[in-house]
Design a protein around this motif. Structure first.
Motif, PDB file in Angstrom:
ATOM      1  N   PRO A  27      21.709 -15.013  -7.673  1.00  0.00           N
ATOM      2  CA  PRO A  27      22.939 -14.976  -6.874  1.00  0.00           C
ATOM      3  C   PRO A  27      24.056 -15.857  -7.444  1.00  0.00           C
ATOM      4  O   PRO A  27      25.231 -15.498  -7.375  1.00  0.00           O
ATOM      5  CB  PRO A  27      22.498 -15.464  -5.490  1.00  0.00           C
ATOM      6  CG  PRO A  27      21.044 -15.123  -5.432  1.00  0.00           C
ATOM      7  CD  PRO A  27      20.543 -15.328  -6.840  1.00  0.00           C
ATOM      8  N   HIS A  28      23.696 -16.984  -8.030  1.00  0.00           N
ATOM      9  CA  HIS A  28      24.704 -17.853  -8.646  1.00  0.00           C
ATOM     10  C   HIS A  28      25.336 -17.160  -9.851  1.00  0.00           C
ATOM     11  O   HIS A  28      26.551 -17.218 -10.054  1.00  0.00           O
ATOM     12  CB  HIS A  28      24.076 -19.189  -9.075  1.00  0.00           C
ATOM     13  CG  HIS A  28      23.632 -20.022  -7.923  1.00  0.00           C
ATOM     14  ND1 HIS A  28      24.490 -20.829  -7.213  1.00  0.00           N
ATOM     15  CD2 HIS A  28      22.418 -20.165  -7.352  1.00  0.00           C
ATOM     16  CE1 HIS A  28      23.817 -21.436  -6.246  1.00  0.00           C
ATOM     17  NE2 HIS A  28      22.560 -21.046  -6.303  1.00  0.00           N
ATOM     18  N   LEU A  33      29.487 -13.631 -12.741  1.00  0.00           N
ATOM     19  CA  LEU A  33      29.666 -12.454 -13.583  1.00  0.00           C
ATOM     20  C   LEU A  33      30.280 -11.275 -12.827  1.00  0.00           C
ATOM     21  O   LEU A  33      31.129 -10.560 -13.366  1.00  0.00           O
ATOM     22  CB  LEU A  33      28.333 -12.023 -14.200  1.00  0.00           C
ATOM     23  CG  LEU A  33      28.399 -10.820 -15.144  1.00  0.00           C
ATOM     24  CD1 LEU A  33      29.206 -11.173 -16.395  1.00  0.00           C
ATOM     25  CD2 LEU A  33      26.998 -10.361 -15.534  1.00  0.00           C
ATOM     26  N   LEU A  34      29.874 -11.085 -11.582  1.00  0.00           N
ATOM     27  CA  LEU A  34      30.252  -9.888 -10.838  1.00  0.00           C
ATOM     28  C   LEU A  34      31.171 -10.151  -9.646  1.00  0.00           C
ATOM     29  O   LEU A  34      31.646  -9.201  -9.022  1.00  0.00           O
ATOM     30  CB  LEU A  34      28.985  -9.168 -10.356  1.00  0.00           C
ATOM     31  CG  LEU A  34      27.972  -8.812 -11.452  1.00  0.00           C
ATOM     32  CD1 LEU A  34      26.669  -8.339 -10.837  1.00  0.00           C
ATOM     33  CD2 LEU A  34      28.556  -7.783 -12.400  1.00  0.00           C
ATOM     34  N   GLY A  35      31.363 -11.408  -9.285  1.00  0.00           N
ATOM     35  CA  GLY A  35      32.171 -11.724  -8.117  1.00  0.00           C
ATOM     36  C   GLY A  35      31.456 -11.470  -6.808  1.00  0.00           C
ATOM     37  O   GLY A  35      32.085 -11.466  -5.752  1.00  0.00           O
ATOM     38  N   TRP A  36      30.146 -11.264  -6.846  1.00  0.00           N
ATOM     39  CA  TRP A  36      29.372 -11.020  -5.631  1.00  0.00           C
ATOM     40  C   TRP A  36      29.158 -12.324  -4.871  1.00  0.00           C
ATOM     41  O   TRP A  36      29.345 -13.413  -5.396  1.00  0.00           O
ATOM     42  CB  TRP A  36      28.005 -10.445  -5.965  1.00  0.00           C
ATOM     43  CG  TRP A  36      28.000  -9.074  -6.572  1.00  0.00           C
ATOM     44  CD1 TRP A  36      29.079  -8.272  -6.822  1.00  0.00           C
ATOM     45  CD2 TRP A  36      26.858  -8.359  -7.021  1.00  0.00           C
ATOM     46  NE1 TRP A  36      28.674  -7.103  -7.391  1.00  0.00           N
ATOM     47  CE2 TRP A  36      27.306  -7.118  -7.526  1.00  0.00           C
ATOM     48  CE3 TRP A  36      25.501  -8.636  -7.051  1.00  0.00           C
ATOM     49  CZ2 TRP A  36      26.448  -6.163  -8.048  1.00  0.00           C
ATOM     50  CZ3 TRP A  36      24.643  -7.684  -7.576  1.00  0.00           C
ATOM     51  CH2 TRP A  36      25.112  -6.465  -8.059  1.00  0.00           C
ATOM     52  N   PHE A  37      28.736 -12.214  -3.625  1.00  0.00           N
ATOM     53  CA  PHE A  37      28.356 -13.366  -2.789  1.00  0.00           C
ATOM     54  C   PHE A  37      29.484 -14.395  -2.692  1.00  0.00           C
ATOM     55  O   PHE A  37      29.237 -15.599  -2.692  1.00  0.00           O
ATOM     56  CB  PHE A  37      27.075 -14.036  -3.299  1.00  0.00           C
ATOM     57  CG  PHE A  37      25.922 -13.086  -3.532  1.00  0.00           C
ATOM     58  CD1 PHE A  37      25.298 -12.459  -2.468  1.00  0.00           C
ATOM     59  CD2 PHE A  37      25.471 -12.814  -4.823  1.00  0.00           C
ATOM     60  CE1 PHE A  37      24.242 -11.583  -2.682  1.00  0.00           C
ATOM     61  CE2 PHE A  37      24.415 -11.944  -5.047  1.00  0.00           C
ATOM     62  CZ  PHE A  37      23.801 -11.328  -3.974  1.00  0.00           C
ATOM     63  N   GLY A  38      30.720 -13.931  -2.625  1.00  0.00           N
ATOM     64  CA  GLY A  38      31.859 -14.833  -2.499  1.00  0.00           C
ATOM     65  C   GLY A  38      32.281 -15.502  -3.794  1.00  0.00           C
ATOM     66  O   GLY A  38      33.087 -16.427  -3.779  1.00  0.00           O
ATOM     67  N   GLY A  39      31.762 -15.022  -4.911  1.00  0.00           N
ATOM     68  CA  GLY A  39      32.118 -15.603  -6.198  1.00  0.00           C
ATOM     69  C   GLY A  39      33.490 -15.149  -6.679  1.00  0.00           C
ATOM     70  O   GLY A  39      34.119 -14.272  -6.104  1.00  0.00           O
ATOM     71  N   HIS A  40      33.932 -15.758  -7.761  1.00  0.00           N
ATOM     72  CA  HIS A  40      35.271 -15.495  -8.295  1.00  0.00           C
ATOM     73  C   HIS A  40      35.251 -14.648  -9.553  1.00  0.00           C
ATOM     74  O   HIS A  40      36.302 -14.452 -10.176  1.00  0.00           O
ATOM     75  CB  HIS A  40      35.985 -16.822  -8.568  1.00  0.00           C
ATOM     76  CG  HIS A  40      36.132 -17.651  -7.330  1.00  0.00           C
ATOM     77  ND1 HIS A  40      37.019 -17.336  -6.320  1.00  0.00           N
ATOM     78  CD2 HIS A  40      35.470 -18.759  -6.909  1.00  0.00           C
ATOM     79  CE1 HIS A  40      36.917 -18.221  -5.343  1.00  0.00           C
ATOM     80  NE2 HIS A  40      35.976 -19.094  -5.670  1.00  0.00           N
ATOM     81  N   GLY A  41      34.096 -14.137  -9.953  1.00  0.00           N
ATOM     82  CA  GLY A  41      34.007 -13.316 -11.147  1.00  0.00           C
ATOM     83  C   GLY A  41      34.257 -14.119 -12.408  1.00  0.00           C
ATOM     84  O   GLY A  41      34.458 -15.337 -12.367  1.00  0.00           O
ATOM     85  N   PRO A  42      34.263 -13.437 -13.549  1.00  0.00           N
ATOM     86  CA  PRO A  42      34.396 -14.146 -14.827  1.00  0.00           C
ATOM     87  C   PRO A  42      35.720 -14.890 -14.991  1.00  0.00           C
ATOM     88  O   PRO A  42      35.728 -16.025 -15.463  1.00  0.00           O
ATOM     89  CB  PRO A  42      34.279 -13.039 -15.874  1.00  0.00           C
ATOM     90  CG  PRO A  42      33.728 -11.866 -15.178  1.00  0.00           C
ATOM     91  CD  PRO A  42      34.019 -12.023 -13.732  1.00  0.00           C
ATOM     92  N   SER A  43      36.816 -14.281 -14.597  1.00  0.00           N
ATOM     93  CA  SER A  43      38.110 -14.943 -14.840  1.00  0.00           C
ATOM     94  C   SER A  43      38.245 -16.221 -14.015  1.00  0.00           C
ATOM     95  O   SER A  43      38.662 -17.259 -14.532  1.00  0.00           O
ATOM     96  CB  SER A  43      39.277 -13.997 -14.571  1.00  0.00           C
ATOM     97  OG  SER A  43      39.272 -13.574 -13.221  1.00  0.00           O
ATOM     98  N   GLY A  44      37.867 -16.160 -12.751  1.00  0.00           N
ATOM     99  CA  GLY A  44      37.934 -17.358 -11.917  1.00  0.00           C
ATOM    100  C   GLY A  44      36.957 -18.425 -12.370  1.00  0.00           C
ATOM    101  O   GLY A  44      37.275 -19.619 -12.398  1.00  0.00           O
ATOM    102  N   THR A  45      35.766 -17.998 -12.747  1.00  0.00           N
ATOM    103  CA  THR A  45      34.747 -18.940 -13.203  1.00  0.00           C
ATOM    104  C   THR A  45      35.166 -19.607 -14.503  1.00  0.00           C
ATOM    105  O   THR A  45      35.060 -20.828 -14.650  1.00  0.00           O
ATOM    106  CB  THR A  45      33.393 -18.219 -13.381  1.00  0.00           C
ATOM    107  OG1 THR A  45      33.007 -17.651 -12.123  1.00  0.00           O
ATOM    108  CG2 THR A  45      32.317 -19.167 -13.866  1.00  0.00           C
TER     109      THR A  45
END
Length: 147
Positions: A27-28, A33-45
């Motif tokens: 999930p992390h 990578l995918l912006g799933w689970f409230g993530g920011h995807g590659p660009s944000g990361t």
């Protein structure tokens, strides 16, 4: 060299460790990578990593370690290499992001949101070290490749 990477004791411990790490880590990685689970995807990361002083190439290695690495762990393929890469990610996260927040996770909400300590990272490092020692264990592609 191949024996060093793929050899495993074929025990149950390797299987339990690698599946547990995969379930917790994926999930992390999917956030990054995918912006799933409230993530920011590659660009944000990668933007966050750049602000920490992490080079883009190292950022991509971390993203792939956390997203593709768990899939490889479930398959038991390259278990030791994946465990070492994930250990490097955990050391980086603990030192660059979580160290100033203290030891404990923010279970009681005493710290602002997102301000977690590094106890999770120590637990992950112990589990990953055990995988480096045992290898993939039973039902792993590592075991098949070693023979």
């Amino acid at each position: 060299m191949a024996n060093l990477i793929f050899h495993t004791d074929c025990g149950l411990a390797g299987l339990l460790l690698r599946v547990t790490v995969a379930v917790v880590m994926f999930p992390h990685g999917a956030q990054k990578l995918l912006g799933w689970f409230g993530g920011h995807g590659p660009s944000g990361t990668l933007g966050f990593f750049t602000a920490l002083g992490i080079p883009t190439v190292a950022g991509w290695i971390g993203i792939l370690a956390e997203s593709v690495g768990p899939v490889l762990l479930v398959l038991g393929l390259g278990t030791r290499v994946v465990a070492l890469l994930l250990a490097a990610v955990m050391v980086g996260a603990a030192l660059l992001v979580h160290r100033d927040n203290g030891f404990f996770m923010n279970w009681g909400g005493q710290q602002p949101a997102g301000k977690e300590g590094f106890e999770y990272h120590i637990l992950a490092l112990g589990t990953l070290a055990a995988l480096v020692v045992t290898g993939g264990g039973t039902w792993s592609l590592d075991a098949l490749l070693a023979h």
